[in-house]
Design a protein around this motif. Structure first.
Motif, PDB file in Angstrom:
ATOM      1  N   HIS A  22       0.839  -1.194   0.000  1.00  0.00           N
ATOM      2  CA  HIS A  22       0.000   0.000   0.000  1.00  0.00           C
ATOM      3  C   HIS A  22       0.878   1.250   0.000  1.00  0.00           C
ATOM      4  CE1 HIS A  22      -2.623   3.126   1.806  1.00  0.00           C
ATOM      5  NE2 HIS A  22      -3.580   2.509   1.140  1.00  0.00           N
ATOM      6  N   HIS A  23       1.914   1.218   0.820  1.00  0.00           N
ATOM      7  CA  HIS A  23       2.815   2.363   0.872  1.00  0.00           C
ATOM      8  C   HIS A  23       3.467   2.602  -0.480  1.00  0.00           C
ATOM      9  CE1 HIS A  23       5.988   5.071   1.809  1.00  0.00           C
ATOM     10  NE2 HIS A  23       6.857   4.176   1.370  1.00  0.00           N
ATOM     11  N   VAL A  24       3.945   1.533  -1.125  1.00  0.00           N
ATOM     12  CA  VAL A  24       4.612   1.676  -2.425  1.00  0.00           C
ATOM     13  C   VAL A  24       3.637   2.260  -3.448  1.00  0.00           C
ATOM     14  CG1 VAL A  24       5.692   0.391  -4.314  1.00  0.00           C
ATOM     15  CG2 VAL A  24       6.244  -0.185  -1.941  1.00  0.00           C
ATOM     16  N   MET A  25       2.391   1.770  -3.424  1.00  0.00           N
ATOM     17  CA  MET A  25       1.370   2.238  -4.373  1.00  0.00           C
ATOM     18  C   MET A  25       1.064   3.722  -4.173  1.00  0.00           C
ATOM     19  SD  MET A  25      -2.494   0.718  -4.924  1.00  0.00           S
ATOM     20  CE  MET A  25      -2.951   0.810  -3.188  1.00  0.00           C
ATOM     21  N   ILE A  26       0.842   4.134  -2.928  1.00  0.00           N
ATOM     22  CA  ILE A  26       0.449   5.520  -2.662  1.00  0.00           C
ATOM     23  C   ILE A  26       1.639   6.469  -2.851  1.00  0.00           C
ATOM     24  CG2 ILE A  26      -0.489   7.094  -0.912  1.00  0.00           C
ATOM     25  CD1 ILE A  26      -2.522   5.069  -1.971  1.00  0.00           C
ATOM     26  N   ALA A  27       2.854   5.966  -2.583  1.00  0.00           N
ATOM     27  CA  ALA A  27       4.037   6.824  -2.717  1.00  0.00           C
ATOM     28  C   ALA A  27       4.217   7.292  -4.157  1.00  0.00           C
ATOM     29  CB  ALA A  27       5.286   6.076  -2.241  1.00  0.00           C
ATOM     30  N   ARG A  28       3.636   6.566  -5.116  1.00  0.00           N
ATOM     31  CA  ARG A  28       3.743   6.989  -6.519  1.00  0.00           C
ATOM     32  C   ARG A  28       2.879   8.210  -6.823  1.00  0.00           C
ATOM     33  NH1 ARG A  28       2.601   1.564  -7.778  1.00  0.00           N
ATOM     34  NH2 ARG A  28       4.542   0.391  -7.759  1.00  0.00           N
ATOM     35  N   LEU A  29       1.879   8.444  -5.943  1.00  0.00           N
ATOM     36  CA  LEU A  29       0.902   9.516  -6.192  1.00  0.00           C
ATOM     37  C   LEU A  29       1.392  10.866  -5.660  1.00  0.00           C
ATOM     38  CD1 LEU A  29      -2.577   8.008  -5.331  1.00  0.00           C
ATOM     39  CD2 LEU A  29      -1.927   9.074  -7.497  1.00  0.00           C
ATOM     40  N   ARG A  30       0.997  11.921  -6.350  1.00  0.00           N
ATOM     41  CA  ARG A  30       1.295  13.286  -5.903  1.00  0.00           C
ATOM     42  C   ARG A  30       0.148  13.785  -5.033  1.00  0.00           C
ATOM     43  NH1 ARG A  30       1.526  15.313 -10.844  1.00  0.00           N
ATOM     44  NH2 ARG A  30      -0.537  16.134 -10.484  1.00  0.00           N
ATOM     45  N   GLU A  31      -1.073  13.441  -5.404  1.00  0.00           N
ATOM     46  CA  GLU A  31      -2.254  13.840  -4.651  1.00  0.00           C
ATOM     47  C   GLU A  31      -3.356  12.802  -4.887  1.00  0.00           C
ATOM     48  OE1 GLU A  31      -3.971  17.414  -6.197  1.00  0.00           O
ATOM     49  OE2 GLU A  31      -3.376  16.974  -8.242  1.00  0.00           O
ATOM     50  N   ALA A  32      -4.463  12.947  -4.138  1.00  0.00           N
ATOM     51  CA  ALA A  32      -5.544  11.967  -4.254  1.00  0.00           C
ATOM     52  C   ALA A  32      -6.857  12.679  -4.518  1.00  0.00           C
ATOM     53  CB  ALA A  32      -5.649  11.145  -2.972  1.00  0.00           C
ATOM     54  N   ASP A  33      -7.706  12.064  -5.348  1.00  0.00           N
ATOM     55  CA  ASP A  33      -9.040  12.646  -5.569  1.00  0.00           C
ATOM     56  C   ASP A  33     -10.098  11.726  -4.947  1.00  0.00           C
ATOM     57  OD1 ASP A  33      -9.373  10.520  -7.223  1.00  0.00           O
ATOM     58  OD2 ASP A  33      -9.335  11.667  -9.083  1.00  0.00           O
TER      59      ASP A  33
ATOM     60  N   ASN B  91      -4.944   0.106  -7.740  1.00  0.00           N
ATOM     61  CA  ASN B  91      -3.679   0.273  -8.447  1.00  0.00           C
ATOM     62  C   ASN B  91      -3.928   0.547  -9.933  1.00  0.00           C
ATOM     63  OD1 ASN B  91      -0.962   0.516  -8.166  1.00  0.00           O
ATOM     64  ND2 ASN B  91      -0.523  -1.666  -7.963  1.00  0.00           N
ATOM     65  N   ARG B  92      -4.890  -0.192 -10.510  1.00  0.00           N
ATOM     66  CA  ARG B  92      -5.237   0.001 -11.921  1.00  0.00           C
ATOM     67  C   ARG B  92      -5.749   1.422 -12.149  1.00  0.00           C
ATOM     68  NH1 ARG B  92      -9.172   0.035 -15.302  1.00  0.00           N
ATOM     69  NH2 ARG B  92      -8.975  -0.886 -17.368  1.00  0.00           N
ATOM     70  N   HIS B  93      -6.630   1.882 -11.232  1.00  0.00           N
ATOM     71  CA  HIS B  93      -7.187   3.230 -11.366  1.00  0.00           C
ATOM     72  C   HIS B  93      -6.072   4.277 -11.308  1.00  0.00           C
ATOM     73  CE1 HIS B  93     -10.175   6.387 -11.121  1.00  0.00           C
ATOM     74  NE2 HIS B  93      -9.460   6.915 -10.143  1.00  0.00           N
ATOM     75  N   ILE B  94      -5.138   4.091 -10.384  1.00  0.00           N
ATOM     76  CA  ILE B  94      -4.044   5.064 -10.228  1.00  0.00           C
ATOM     77  C   ILE B  94      -3.149   5.061 -11.459  1.00  0.00           C
ATOM     78  CG2 ILE B  94      -1.892   5.476  -8.961  1.00  0.00           C
ATOM     79  CD1 ILE B  94      -3.368   4.623  -6.404  1.00  0.00           C
ATOM     80  N   LEU B  95      -2.801   3.872 -11.923  1.00  0.00           N
ATOM     81  CA  LEU B  95      -1.785   3.763 -12.977  1.00  0.00           C
ATOM     82  C   LEU B  95      -2.339   4.096 -14.359  1.00  0.00           C
ATOM     83  CD1 LEU B  95      -0.008   0.553 -11.695  1.00  0.00           C
ATOM     84  CD2 LEU B  95       1.006   2.836 -11.849  1.00  0.00           C
ATOM     85  N   LEU B  96      -3.617   3.795 -14.596  1.00  0.00           N
ATOM     86  CA  LEU B  96      -4.173   4.052 -15.927  1.00  0.00           C
ATOM     87  C   LEU B  96      -4.997   5.343 -15.949  1.00  0.00           C
ATOM     88  CD1 LEU B  96      -5.056   0.443 -17.155  1.00  0.00           C
ATOM     89  CD2 LEU B  96      -2.905   1.724 -17.280  1.00  0.00           C
ATOM     90  N   ALA B  97      -6.024   5.441 -15.102  1.00  0.00           N
ATOM     91  CA  ALA B  97      -6.928   6.599 -15.182  1.00  0.00           C
ATOM     92  C   ALA B  97      -6.321   7.861 -14.585  1.00  0.00           C
ATOM     93  CB  ALA B  97      -8.251   6.260 -14.477  1.00  0.00           C
ATOM     94  N   LYS B  98      -5.474   7.744 -13.593  1.00  0.00           N
ATOM     95  CA  LYS B  98      -4.955   8.926 -12.894  1.00  0.00           C
ATOM     96  C   LYS B  98      -3.440   9.083 -13.083  1.00  0.00           C
ATOM     97  CE  LYS B  98      -8.931  10.102 -11.719  1.00  0.00           C
ATOM     98  NZ  LYS B  98      -9.751   9.655 -10.610  1.00  0.00           N
ATOM     99  N   ALA B  99      -2.942   8.647 -14.252  1.00  0.00           N
ATOM    100  CA  ALA B  99      -1.495   8.701 -14.505  1.00  0.00           C
ATOM    101  C   ALA B  99      -0.965  10.126 -14.383  1.00  0.00           C
ATOM    102  CB  ALA B  99      -1.178   8.124 -15.884  1.00  0.00           C
ATOM    103  N   HIS B 100      -1.836  11.122 -14.644  1.00  0.00           N
ATOM    104  CA  HIS B 100      -1.390  12.518 -14.565  1.00  0.00           C
ATOM    105  C   HIS B 100      -1.204  12.980 -13.116  1.00  0.00           C
ATOM    106  CE1 HIS B 100      -5.754  12.388 -14.313  1.00  0.00           C
ATOM    107  NE2 HIS B 100      -5.681  13.494 -13.605  1.00  0.00           N
ATOM    108  N   MET B 101      -1.651  12.176 -12.161  1.00  0.00           N
ATOM    109  CA  MET B 101      -1.476  12.553 -10.759  1.00  0.00           C
ATOM    110  C   MET B 101      -0.295  11.833 -10.120  1.00  0.00           C
ATOM    111  SD  MET B 101      -5.498  12.680  -9.752  1.00  0.00           S
ATOM    112  CE  MET B 101      -5.317  13.016  -7.996  1.00  0.00           C
ATOM    113  N   LEU B 102       0.485  11.133 -10.931  1.00  0.00           N
ATOM    114  CA  LEU B 102       1.647  10.434 -10.373  1.00  0.00           C
ATOM    115  C   LEU B 102       2.736  11.421  -9.982  1.00  0.00           C
ATOM    116  CD1 LEU B 102       1.957   7.295 -12.693  1.00  0.00           C
ATOM    117  CD2 LEU B 102       0.981   7.447 -10.406  1.00  0.00           C
ATOM    118  N   GLN B 103       3.503  11.014  -8.995  1.00  0.00           N
ATOM    119  CA  GLN B 103       4.636  11.804  -8.499  1.00  0.00           C
ATOM    120  C   GLN B 103       5.567  12.169  -9.654  1.00  0.00           C
ATOM    121  OE1 GLN B 103       5.433  13.757  -5.717  1.00  0.00           O
ATOM    122  NE2 GLN B 103       4.766  11.995  -4.535  1.00  0.00           N
TER     123      GLN B 103
END
Lengths: 203, 203, 203, 203
Positions: free
Chosen positions: B64-75, B131-143
């Motif tokens: 979970h930490h590794v997954m969220i650490a990739r994100l800059r922010e959350a919606d 993880n799929r949502h973060i990596l595909l749909a929200k790729a623009h919110m990645l760190q």
């Protein structure tokens, strides 16, 4: 992984475990004609068990902080060894309940107290193993370089912490009360500033 | 929302859930003439269940930490999917207690172990969905930007994590012990550094 | 007091409350001849109660964060109103257990479901009261100035959140199932991104 | 040790203790023919105990924050005294349950309420002891220098907080209800901004 995440999660687990100890203190089951005062006094092992476990977990929290504060970052092996340490800490509410329930039973008191002291022994072993891994195998991940003699000295102190619990556990065969007395004495000794190197600032 | 708040709350829920597992370990109910040692040994499924669930929740915390650490922010969508993931994790103390209680009952052991393994499957599915949502749909919110091939690769690994739990759950019809053995093997495999990509620093 | 301390403590209480919900799911008490599957299915209100309360507490956590994030600092009145809000949240595991236990009893189901819905109503009232105090009385302590119309608009939305729970609570006199259905629908509606303003970043 | 670690751990313990209070509210054990409403109303001491303890722990959390915020760093003695304070807080769920269970028993009500009030007294004593140590012995570790008169004034206020709990505890011999009323009045008085120095910003 940054050590601040590791510390936050470990703090959470330790804070929950130390606070769950209170669930071991049930209302006394009064026998016919027994007063509440009698019932409360009669379950004194429960209070002793609570205090000893609370102090011991509190000390391990301080030591855990000192150990992790030396690190700059954490890798998978450190996370795994830390998880085993947390598992041994999270088990203590059970060992505490077991010891308190059987301390005065002629039957089972030796085993229950041995498991109680053995849980502290397991925790001390997990701690020394993680500390050894950090100080020897992962010395390049330390916050600041430490000469090998100093690292060895810290490690010896960790390993020395295992010995009294090993003795206390072995003595459970002889007397449950003796084992408990040693665990209590260790908790008080390490908790007091005198037993942990005086009033020096903790890094 | 900053991901640090999201992480702090998730850490809290996961730390409480992992520590509540100890409440599943009751004192043994001794039958007439049974020794404490016999009673404690007799409830071995409780300890196995504790260890497997503890390690598995510990692993999901790291992932979970590794997954969220990739994100800059959350919606809001990320918060919602994360809430479902936390719900599946918070259910594990119940599933663990159920499995431990029925593992050795000729009646109910298949169902209880299937629900246990199925809870891990549900957790893995929630994880892969987020993880799929973060990596595909929200790729623009990645760190930091990741090429699509790399994102797909990370995702495939997430989805691959679902398969063994699906197999373990299906096999509960055949043998409860086999299902438990697979869950235990997975916990040990993923917990060990070798099963999770060696001693590389975790981002 | 810095709002980060306030948030950390509130996060802790909310994370513990949401995770304690699982203690409401007991192993089914099987009647003679009843299968485990029958027993598990028979206690479906417990699972519904769990899911509805989990989602609702999760939503209040998000809203709490948004509310506090507007503040630059907190004073005693804010701390006091926040404490009342936390008290109403921390009560939910009890209300959840009560509703699940009585939902299918011809006797008591209206009252138990009314208390369940009424607990959400109380929580929404505490939330709106704190929000009103922050937006109107403590507008000078906001992170950045907000025009009064915008503050009123935010507040109206808070107060509007009270209405459906008031209706659900009143309808408990008519039908326990209707009340539960409304609470469940609200949890899903607010949890879904569509019910909370789309996929906009949460401040 | 940085005070932020100390605060984070203390926050964790206090947040868990305050949230565990809800486990004291059991479903009412209905006597034959008793309605659910009757059963719920009949256990009113449980709700009063919950509210008084929740507010009191909430107030100690605020005061704890104010006390620790004055410090720049913490040494072993501070950690030890803080651990004793946390132990007294973590015991409150038990004292709360005890008081609620015996408040209306002609037998045991004085003792149970005395222990309840006495637990608050113990907590206030631990708090004053730690505060004294920080303000007098460790004045060089304060965030910013404070003149001795100001430190004494803060300390007098801490010690003054002990007095009403000592009186309430002593009065338990006379009337359990009087003792409970004083504890409740103190919780409300200190929680209200008027009882804690108005709406001034908390440092």
């Amino acid at each position: 992984m940054s050590t601040s995440r590791l510390e936050a999660f470990s703090d959470g687990v330790i804070a929950v475990a130390i606070t769950l100890l209170v669930l071991n203190i049930d209302l006394p089951d009064l026998r016919a004609g027994q007063s509440l005062a009698g019932g409360l006094i009669g379950q004194w092992p429960v209070y002793v068990a609570y205090a000893v476990s609370f102090l011991t977990i509190g000390i391990i929290w301080i030591n855990h902080h000192v150990m992790i504060a030396r690190l700059r970052e954490a890798d998978r092996t450190i996370l795994f060894l830390n998880l085993l340490l947390l598992m041994s800490i999270a088990l203590l509410p059970f060992a505490t309940r077991l010891m308190a329930a059987y301390l005065r039973h002629s039957h089972g008191q030796h085993l229950a107290t041995g498991i109680y002291s053995g849980s502290f022994l397991l925790m001390a072993l997990c701690f020394a193993t993680l500390n050894r891994h950090i100080l020897l195998a992962k010395a390049h991940m330390l916050q600041r370089e430490l000469p090998i003699e100093q690292r060895r000295q810290i490690l010896y102190r960790s390993i020395a912490g295992v010995v009294p619990y090993a003795i206390a556990t072995a003595l459970a065969v002889v007397s449950a009360y003796l084992t408990l007395a040693i665990c209590a004495a260790l908790a008080i000794f390490y908790a007091l500033p005198i037993g942990s190197g005086g009033a020096e600032p903790v890094p």
